[in-house]
Design an enzyme around this catalytic site. Structure first.
Site, PDB file in Angstrom:
ATOM      1  N   HIS A 152       0.862  -1.184   0.000  1.00 60.68           N
ATOM      2  CA  HIS A 152       0.000   0.000   0.000  1.00 60.68           C
ATOM      3  C   HIS A 152       0.895   1.230   0.000  1.00 60.68           C
ATOM      4  O   HIS A 152       1.711   1.428   0.909  1.00 60.68           O
ATOM      5  CB  HIS A 152      -0.937  -0.010   1.210  1.00 60.68           C
ATOM      6  CG  HIS A 152      -2.055  -0.991   1.060  1.00 60.68           C
ATOM      7  ND1 HIS A 152      -2.570  -1.707   2.102  1.00 60.68           N
ATOM      8  CD2 HIS A 152      -2.747  -1.376  -0.050  1.00 60.68           C
ATOM      9  CE1 HIS A 152      -3.551  -2.498   1.645  1.00 60.68           C
ATOM     10  NE2 HIS A 152      -3.658  -2.317   0.352  1.00 60.68           N
ATOM     11  N   HIS A 175       2.195  -3.316   7.030  1.00 60.77           N
ATOM     12  CA  HIS A 175       1.207  -2.292   6.698  1.00 60.77           C
ATOM     13  C   HIS A 175       1.154  -1.285   7.840  1.00 60.77           C
ATOM     14  O   HIS A 175       1.736  -1.494   8.899  1.00 60.77           O
ATOM     15  CB  HIS A 175      -0.179  -2.928   6.536  1.00 60.77           C
ATOM     16  CG  HIS A 175      -0.292  -3.761   5.298  1.00 60.77           C
ATOM     17  ND1 HIS A 175      -0.987  -3.343   4.200  1.00 60.77           N
ATOM     18  CD2 HIS A 175       0.227  -4.972   4.972  1.00 60.77           C
ATOM     19  CE1 HIS A 175      -0.901  -4.265   3.253  1.00 60.77           C
ATOM     20  NE2 HIS A 175      -0.165  -5.271   3.698  1.00 60.77           N
ATOM     21  N   GLU A 227       0.254  -4.383  11.239  1.00 61.05           N
ATOM     22  CA  GLU A 227      -0.258  -3.031  11.020  1.00 61.05           C
ATOM     23  C   GLU A 227       0.473  -2.173  12.048  1.00 61.05           C
ATOM     24  O   GLU A 227       0.183  -2.252  13.243  1.00 61.05           O
ATOM     25  CB  GLU A 227      -1.775  -2.945  11.244  1.00 61.05           C
ATOM     26  CG  GLU A 227      -2.618  -3.729  10.242  1.00 61.05           C
ATOM     27  CD  GLU A 227      -2.857  -2.984   8.921  1.00 61.05           C
ATOM     28  OE1 GLU A 227      -2.424  -1.815   8.800  1.00 61.05           O
ATOM     29  OE2 GLU A 227      -3.467  -3.576   8.023  1.00 61.05           O
ATOM     30  N   GLU A 240       1.666   3.954   2.948  1.00 58.23           N
ATOM     31  CA  GLU A 240       2.078   3.484   4.271  1.00 58.23           C
ATOM     32  C   GLU A 240       3.604   3.557   4.394  1.00 58.23           C
ATOM     33  O   GLU A 240       4.303   2.549   4.509  1.00 58.23           O
ATOM     34  CB  GLU A 240       1.506   2.068   4.493  1.00 58.23           C
ATOM     35  CG  GLU A 240      -0.027   2.094   4.485  1.00 58.23           C
ATOM     36  CD  GLU A 240      -0.714   0.739   4.343  1.00 58.23           C
ATOM     37  OE1 GLU A 240      -0.031  -0.294   4.412  1.00 58.23           O
ATOM     38  OE2 GLU A 240      -1.945   0.727   4.152  1.00 58.23           O
TER      39      GLU A 240
HETATM   40 ZN   LIG Z   1      -1.994  -1.532   4.038  1.00 60.12          ZN
END
Ligand SMILES: [Zn+2]
Length: 413
Positions: A173, A297, A372, A176
């Site tokens: 992504h 992430h 995350e 990020e």
């Molecule tokens: Zn992500």
């Protein structure tokens, strides 16, 4: 030749393109209290793509962060007040946070007190291969739609390390940024740290480290739109597929959008994206060597276990949960940062088609997690650069524990 012309055209396009600005865009934290309120928010997410949901809608009594453009604020607040939704204003001008972020100039070289450009990261990896020729090998794991290479390094301290490799992926992504910053810091520690735990972790496994997987999207966040998430493949009037919803394992089984303009667009087919297709091919060539696949992430402070399409527990769920909880405990020691551990569906929401699920589903790779990283919403994707090193330190602490635990368990068998 053709590829380099395409890259050149995109490069020029990137320079000429105006930067997307977020002046007076406000970040809200919403908490839907009823099923009706939740349903209304789902409709809003589908129907108004100018209002950006920064996380998945998890259910009632679970927060979601939403970025609202200045011209929509009145309408948005009126809408929210019509339902049972708690509303909290987190930030009144996201552009100020973007402006406060520091991006390192290429000439000053790699740094972890600022966010680095794509060129700086690639140059730095090249320099590692020169500096540590017997340990670091440059790898190209795939290509992107805009013709860029997806670069990484293979790190190996010991030629006797066989079939115990770990693949690390970050910035699938694009926005990020903390993920590639953390992963490159860890790579640097693997090469330079004198800490016994870190040395053991670095040297007892081979490492495949890809700091920026979605290279086109990442570059676009640097040149044009800081908040870009997807790839840059054109689909009608919109661009990009969510590359972590595009992998061919239980693809299109929820938590995605079929609208090409949505941030969670799953693509017209599994592996429609050059970056996911080519990377999956690379992974299939090394899959028999892998014991670990770790995706990075941000944000939310979670340590996630497969799968994202179903709440059914993966075959070694108990082992992954036990190791994950110990890893999260280690992570908390240094700065008190709290992580939640659990499988994707139970911890967040259904999200099908991720890279981790594809690896786990196809190859039964034992140690599979998605981090995350920080924070829990104050800055969200715009984590200040001064948090790069603390975030990286605590993350490395958790990786040391994760693989110490796993290696100890497998030795007992
Ligand atoms: Zn992500």
């Amino acid at each position: 030749m053709k590829t380099s012309i395409v890259v050149l055209i995109f490069a020029i396009g990137g320079i000429l393109a105006h930067k997307v600005r977020y002046d007076n865009h406000k970040l809200y934290r919403l908490n839907p209290k009823t099923n009706e309120a939740l349903e209304q928010l789902k409709q809003l997410e589908e129907n108004d793509l100018e209002i950006k949901f920064w996380n998945d809608l998890r259910g009632k009594n679970h927060f979601v962060d939403i970025l609202v453009p200045s011209e929509k604020i009145e309408e948005f607040e009126k809408f929210v007040r019509g339902f049972e939704i708690d509303l909290k204003l987190i930030n009144t001008n996201i552009q100020e946070v973007i402006d406060a972020e520091k991006t390192n100039k290429r000439s000053t070289g790699m740094s972890w007190t600022a966010y680095n450009s794509l060129e700086t990261i690639v140059d730095w990896m090249d320099s590692l291969a020169t500096e540590y020729p017997d340990k670091v090998t440059k790898i190209t794991v795939g290509k992107t739609y805009e013709g860029r290479d997806i670069n990484g390094v293979k790190l190996s301290f010991n030629s006797n390390n066989t079939n115990n490799a770990v693949f690390i992926e970050a910035n699938i992504h694009a926005r990020e940024w903390i993920t590639s910053a953390v992963v490159t810091w860890i790579l640097n520690e693997f090469l330079t740290s004198t800490d016994a735990g870190v040395r053991n972790l670095a040297e007892s496994h081979d490492w495949y480290i890809v700091p920026v997987l979605n290279v086109d999207g990442f570059q676009y966040t640097k040149t044009t739109d800081r908040m870009w998430r997807k790839t840059r493949t054109p689909y009608g009037k919109c661009y990009g597929v969510d590359p972590n919803r595009n992998w061919g394992y239980h693809w299109n089984e929820g938590g995605t959008s079929k609208n090409p303009c949505s941030d969670s667009y799953l693509g017209p087919a599994p592996f429609s994206e050059e970056c996911t297709r080519t990377t999956s091919k690379y992974l299939s060539t090394i899959a028999d060597k892998l014991i670990g696949y770790i995706g990075f992430h941000s944000y939310s402070q979670l340590l996630l276990i497969p799968y994202g399409h179903s709440p059914a527990h993966v075959e070694n769920y108990d082992q992954l949960e036990e190791i994950g909880l110990k890893a999260a405990k280690s992570l908390a020691k240094r700065y008190g940062t709290q992580y939640t551990v659990g499988n994707i569906v139970e911890t967040i929401y259904i999200a099908s088609g991720s890279s981790m699920d594809w690896v786990k589903g196809n190859y039964k790779t034992p140690v599979t997690y998605t981090y995350e990283l920080r924070d829990t919403g104050r800055y969200g994707f715009l984590l200040p650069a001064k948090q790069i090193i603390p975030t990286a330190e605590e993350t490395l602490d958790s990786l040391v524990t994760m693989f110490e635990e796993y290696d100890a368990q497998t030795k007992q068998i």
